[in-house]
Scaffold this active site. Sequence first.
Site, PDB file in Angstrom:
ATOM      1  N   LYS A  93       0.836  -1.216   0.000  1.00  0.00           N
ATOM      2  CA  LYS A  93       0.000   0.000   0.000  1.00  0.00           C
ATOM      3  C   LYS A  93       0.862   1.253   0.000  1.00  0.00           C
ATOM      4  O   LYS A  93       0.761   2.130   0.862  1.00  0.00           O
ATOM      5  CB  LYS A  93      -0.977   0.009   1.179  1.00  0.00           C
ATOM      6  CG  LYS A  93      -1.946  -1.185   1.164  1.00  0.00           C
ATOM      7  CD  LYS A  93      -2.979  -1.087   2.253  1.00  0.00           C
ATOM      8  CE  LYS A  93      -3.925  -2.268   2.258  1.00  0.00           C
ATOM      9  NZ  LYS A  93      -3.337  -3.522   2.752  1.00  0.00           N
ATOM     10  N   ILE A  97       5.137  10.104  -2.412  1.00  0.00           N
ATOM     11  CA  ILE A  97       5.428  10.668  -3.727  1.00  0.00           C
ATOM     12  C   ILE A  97       6.234   9.650  -4.533  1.00  0.00           C
ATOM     13  O   ILE A  97       6.846   8.729  -3.970  1.00  0.00           O
ATOM     14  CB  ILE A  97       6.182  12.009  -3.615  1.00  0.00           C
ATOM     15  CG1 ILE A  97       7.501  11.823  -2.851  1.00  0.00           C
ATOM     16  CG2 ILE A  97       5.310  13.056  -2.918  1.00  0.00           C
ATOM     17  CD1 ILE A  97       8.404  13.055  -2.882  1.00  0.00           C
TER      18      ILE A  97
HETATM   19  P1  5BU Z   1      -8.535 -11.403   6.331  1.00  0.00           P
HETATM   20  O1  5BU Z   1      -7.901 -12.189   7.404  1.00  0.00           O
HETATM   21  O2  5BU Z   1      -9.173 -12.283   5.243  1.00  0.00           O
HETATM   22  O3  5BU Z   1      -9.475 -10.339   6.836  1.00  0.00           O
HETATM   23  O4  5BU Z   1      -7.299 -10.659   5.649  1.00  0.00           O
HETATM   24  C1  5BU Z   1      -7.478  -9.700   4.652  1.00  0.00           C
HETATM   25  C2  5BU Z   1      -6.165  -9.286   4.033  1.00  0.00           C
HETATM   26  O5  5BU Z   1      -6.431  -8.399   2.953  1.00  0.00           O
HETATM   27  C3  5BU Z   1      -5.211  -8.556   4.964  1.00  0.00           C
HETATM   28  O6  5BU Z   1      -3.895  -8.955   4.639  1.00  0.00           O
HETATM   29  C4  5BU Z   1      -5.402  -7.089   4.623  1.00  0.00           C
HETATM   30  O7  5BU Z   1      -4.218  -6.318   4.727  1.00  0.00           O
HETATM   31  C5  5BU Z   1      -5.827  -7.138   3.181  1.00  0.00           C
HETATM   32  N1  5BU Z   1      -6.762  -6.055   2.794  1.00  0.00           N
HETATM   33  C6  5BU Z   1      -8.026  -5.937   3.318  1.00  0.00           C
HETATM   34  O8  5BU Z   1      -8.445  -6.709   4.160  1.00  0.00           O
HETATM   35  N2  5BU Z   1      -8.842  -4.934   2.879  1.00  0.00           N
HETATM   36  C7  5BU Z   1      -8.458  -4.020   1.968  1.00  0.00           C
HETATM   37  O9  5BU Z   1      -9.235  -3.153   1.591  1.00  0.00           O
HETATM   38  C8  5BU Z   1      -7.139  -4.163   1.444  1.00  0.00           C
HETATM   39  C9  5BU Z   1      -6.327  -5.188   1.859  1.00  0.00           C
HETATM   40 BR1  5BU Z   1      -6.533  -2.980   0.172  1.00  0.00          BR
END
Ligand code: 5BU
Length: 267
Positions: A93, A97
């Site tokens: 993420k 800049i």
């Molecule tokens: P989860 O355990 O399935 O909730 O993990 C979700 C992953 O996706 C986690 O590594 C977050 O950093 C990533 N993620 C997210 O959950 N939502 C977002 O909007 C984004 C990334 Br961009």
Amino acid sequence: MRVEDLWGQRWVSCTNPLAQRYMETAARKQTLVCLAADMKSIQDLLDLIEEVGPHIAALKTHVDIVDDFSIESWGALVESANRHDLLLFEDRKFADIGKVSQSQMAGVHDIRSWADIVTAHRISGPDIVDGIAAGWADADREGGVLLLAQMSSSGNLLNANYTEEVIFTGSRSPHVIGYIGNGSNAEQVAALRDRVGEAQMIWTPGVNLEVGDGDMGQRYGHPKNSVLAGADAIIVGSGIHGADDRAGAAAEYARVSFEALSRREAE
Ligand code: 5BU
């Protein structure tokens, strides 16, 4: 099933080499699962990949949450990902800049040397994409950026106007292979797909077979609905690494996502 039949127009229009590699892997392994491997040690990461590797098509990391990171030991993870034919996706993420993003591709983690895909916000301006691409070029590599067009977390500030600007930037850059969409809300994914068209990918976090609210503002939608709405990869973390039977859970997410894609293309 032949890759062009499975992916339909997406295969024809989405010609980025990394996207094509992902679609081929997904077709061969019959899964649209990108594993969010949010583990805190390299050994835990390696164990997880060994268990679920056959059921996933890509591996997403947060390298900065790994306590015992060293570039040498990370090599074992890269080797394991290669052995399982997984695209390596660092969910960094980036948001600074362009010039600083280029430098952040190097540094201790040297993301440019091993990641095939990274995420970036559009907040600082469109040049962030060129900064990241310059980072890969410094290591004689090429990769793909997924821009955050939506997020799964509640209360995020990525509104429809912002999403529009993200797509405007992404559609003009050869380095942008697609977008992150909000997997917790199939209507939002469908709206994003309408705007994006066929030439780029949408990958969705915020999916779980158990829909509803997760921890700390995370929200979950059903992976089937996300794929039917136009997602090309489902990003699954705790649904797999938090399960008692991790291989069984991964196989189930693979089955659900692959069936949804087959149904989407048949309709
Ligand atoms: P989860 O355990 O399935 O909730 O993990 C979700 C992953 O996706 C986690 O590594 C977050 O950093 C990533 N993620 C997210 O959950 N939502 C977002 O909007 C984004 C990334 Br961009």
